[in-house]
Design a protein around this motif. Structure first.
Motif, mmCIF file in Angstrom:
data_model
loop_
_atom_site.group_PDB
_atom_site.id
_atom_site.type_symbol
_atom_site.label_atom_id
_atom_site.label_comp_id
_atom_site.label_asym_id
_atom_site.label_seq_id
_atom_site.Cartn_x
_atom_site.Cartn_y
_atom_site.Cartn_z
ATOM 1 N N HIS A 40 0.821 -1.218 0.000
ATOM 2 C CA HIS A 40 0.000 0.000 0.000
ATOM 3 C C HIS A 40 0.852 1.266 0.000
ATOM 4 N N LEU A 41 2.072 1.171 0.509
ATOM 5 C CA LEU A 41 2.933 2.355 0.556
ATOM 6 C C LEU A 41 3.553 2.680 -0.804
ATOM 7 N N PHE A 42 3.449 1.743 -1.764
ATOM 8 C CA PHE A 42 4.007 1.953 -3.102
ATOM 9 C C PHE A 42 2.954 2.473 -4.081
ATOM 10 N N LEU A 43 1.736 2.697 -3.590
ATOM 11 C CA LEU A 43 0.633 3.150 -4.432
ATOM 12 C C LEU A 43 0.281 4.604 -4.139
ATOM 13 N N GLU A 44 -0.326 5.268 -5.130
ATOM 14 C CA GLU A 44 -0.874 6.601 -4.900
ATOM 15 C C GLU A 44 -2.023 6.486 -3.907
ATOM 16 N N SER A 45 -2.248 7.529 -3.150
ATOM 17 C CA SER A 45 -3.211 7.485 -2.047
ATOM 18 C C SER A 45 -4.607 7.057 -2.495
ATOM 19 N N SER A 46 -5.008 7.412 -3.717
ATOM 20 C CA SER A 46 -6.357 7.077 -4.191
ATOM 21 C C SER A 46 -6.561 5.578 -4.395
ATOM 22 N N PHE A 47 -5.453 4.814 -4.458
ATOM 23 C CA PHE A 47 -5.566 3.373 -4.682
ATOM 24 C C PHE A 47 -5.258 2.546 -3.429
ATOM 25 N N ILE A 48 -4.902 3.210 -2.335
ATOM 26 C CA ILE A 48 -4.410 2.483 -1.161
ATOM 27 C C ILE A 48 -5.398 1.442 -0.658
ATOM 28 N N LYS A 49 -6.697 1.759 -0.680
ATOM 29 C CA LYS A 49 -7.666 0.799 -0.129
ATOM 30 C C LYS A 49 -7.799 -0.452 -0.996
ATOM 31 N N PHE A 50 -7.245 -0.398 -2.228
ATOM 32 C CA PHE A 50 -7.279 -1.565 -3.114
ATOM 33 C C PHE A 50 -5.930 -2.278 -3.179
ATOM 34 N N ALA A 51 -4.994 -1.864 -2.323
ATOM 35 C CA ALA A 51 -3.596 -2.274 -2.470
ATOM 36 C C ALA A 51 -3.380 -3.773 -2.459
ATOM 37 N N TYR A 52 -4.221 -4.506 -1.729
ATOM 38 C CA TYR A 52 -3.976 -5.946 -1.596
ATOM 39 C C TYR A 52 -4.923 -6.786 -2.441
ATOM 40 N N GLN A 53 -5.556 -6.126 -3.420
ATOM 41 C CA GLN A 53 -6.214 -6.869 -4.476
ATOM 42 C C GLN A 53 -5.147 -7.294 -5.481
ATOM 43 N N ASP A 54 -5.373 -8.417 -6.143
ATOM 44 C CA ASP A 54 -4.387 -8.919 -7.103
ATOM 45 C C ASP A 54 -4.584 -8.218 -8.445
ATOM 46 N N LYS A 55 -4.274 -6.915 -8.447
ATOM 47 C CA LYS A 55 -4.461 -6.088 -9.637
ATOM 48 C C LYS A 55 -3.294 -5.126 -9.806
ATOM 49 N N ALA A 56 -3.083 -4.697 -11.057
ATOM 50 C CA ALA A 56 -2.110 -3.651 -11.354
ATOM 51 C C ALA A 56 -2.790 -2.291 -11.221
ATOM 52 N N PHE A 57 -2.010 -1.247 -10.870
ATOM 53 C CA PHE A 57 -2.562 0.094 -10.746
ATOM 54 C C PHE A 57 -1.587 1.115 -11.331
ATOM 55 N N PRO A 58 -2.098 2.257 -11.827
ATOM 56 C CA PRO A 58 -1.218 3.313 -12.342
ATOM 57 C C PRO A 58 -0.369 3.918 -11.219
ATOM 58 N N ILE A 59 0.870 4.286 -11.561
ATOM 59 C CA ILE A 59 1.746 4.941 -10.577
ATOM 60 C C ILE A 59 2.288 6.272 -11.102
ATOM 61 N N GLY A 60 1.755 6.739 -12.248
ATOM 62 C CA GLY A 60 2.246 7.977 -12.832
ATOM 63 C C GLY A 60 3.309 7.721 -13.879
#
Length: 216
Positions: A40-60
Motif C-alpha cells: 500500500h505504501l508503493f501506491l498513490e493514495s487514491s488506490f491504497i484501499k485496493f492495495a492488496y487486491q491482485d491487480k495492477a494500478f497506475p503509478i504515474g
C-alpha cells in the motif's frame, strides 16, 4: 513522511499470500516476501484501499505497479538464492525491488524515468530496503556492474536486448516479457558463452520497454 503499516494491512497481505498459493505460487521465500512488503505504501493514495487486491494500478509517468501475482511469478521463476547479484530493469514503483531485497539478493535496479527513479528510491530507502539504484537506459543494462546471476525485466520488450544477455552469468536466468502488443513471459537460461535456452511461460501484459532516459 510517516509510514503506517497496520494490523489490518498485515491481515490483508496474509489473505493475498493465500490467494497467490491458490494460483500456484509455491516458493516460500517469495510468499514470505510478499507477506512482508507493505504494498500500500508503493501506491498513490487514491488506490491504497485496493492495495492488496491482485491487480495492477497506475503509478504515474505512464507506468503501473504490477499485480502481485505477476511479481510473485517472475520472482519464483528467477529461482534466486540469498546473496545473488540480481539486475532489475525497470525500478518503477519499487515494489518488485522490495520483494527481491526481502528475498536476500544484492539488487541492482535501473529506471529510465527520472520522476519514478527519485520517488521509488526515496521510498525504498525510507522503508530500509538497501539496494543500488541507477537512472539509465534499461536496454544497455549496467555493464560496469556485470555479470549478474539473474536478470528480471519489468516491461515488455519487442526483442531480447543483446546487451542484457551478455551481462548474464553462464548458468544465470533472465525473466523477460517479450512482444509488442501481445507479450509472452519468457525464461532464458545462459547455457554457455554462446548458447541460451528459452522457455515460454505464459501470456502477460506489461507497459512497453522504451529506450533512453527521461529527465523531468
Amino acid at each position: 513522511m510517516q509510514q503506517i503499516d497496520s494490523y489490518r494491512h498485515k491481515g490483508l497481505r496474509s489473505r493475498l499470500v493465500q490467494e497467490l498459493v491458490q494460483k500456484k505460487i509455491v516458493d516460500k521465500s517469495v510468499l514470505t516476501a510478499i507477506g512482508n512488503v507493505p504494498r500500500h505504501l508503493f501506491l498513490e493514495s487514491s488506490f491504497i484501499k485496493f492495495a492488496y487486491q491482485d491487480k495492477a494500478f497506475p503509478i504515474g509517468a505512464g507506468q503501473t505497479i504490477s499485480q502481485p501475482y505477476t511479481v510473485a511469478l517472475q520472482s519464483q521463476l528467477l529461482e534466486v538464492k540469498p546473496g545473488e547479484k540480481v539486475l532489475e530493469v525497470g525500478t518503477g514503483s519499487g515494489y518488485q525491488a522490495a520483494v527481491l531485497i526481502e528475498m536476500g539478493v544484492k539488487l541492482f535496479s535501473i529506471e529510465r524515468q527520472s520522476e519514478l527513479y527519485q520517488r521509488s528510491t526515496r521510498l525504498l530507502r525510507e522503508l530500509g530496503y538497501q539496494g543500488r539504484f541507477f537512472l539509465g537506459d534499461g536496454y544497455e543494462g549496467l555493464p560496469a556492474q556485470a555479470p549478474f546471476d539473474k536478470i528480471i525485466i519489468t516491461a515488455g520488450a519487442p526483442v531480447i536486448p543483446r546487451a542484457l544477455l551478455t551481462q548474464l552469468k553462464v548458468g544465470g536466468i533472465m525473466i523477460i516479457p517479450l512482444g509488442d502488443q501481445e507479450q509472452v513471459l519468457m525464461r532464458i537460461v545462459r547455457i554457455n558463452e554462446d548458447e541460451f535456452e528459452q522457455e515460454e511461460i505464459e501470456a502477460c501484459a506489461f507497459v512497453p520497454m522504451l529506450n533512453g532516459v527521461v529527465n523531468k
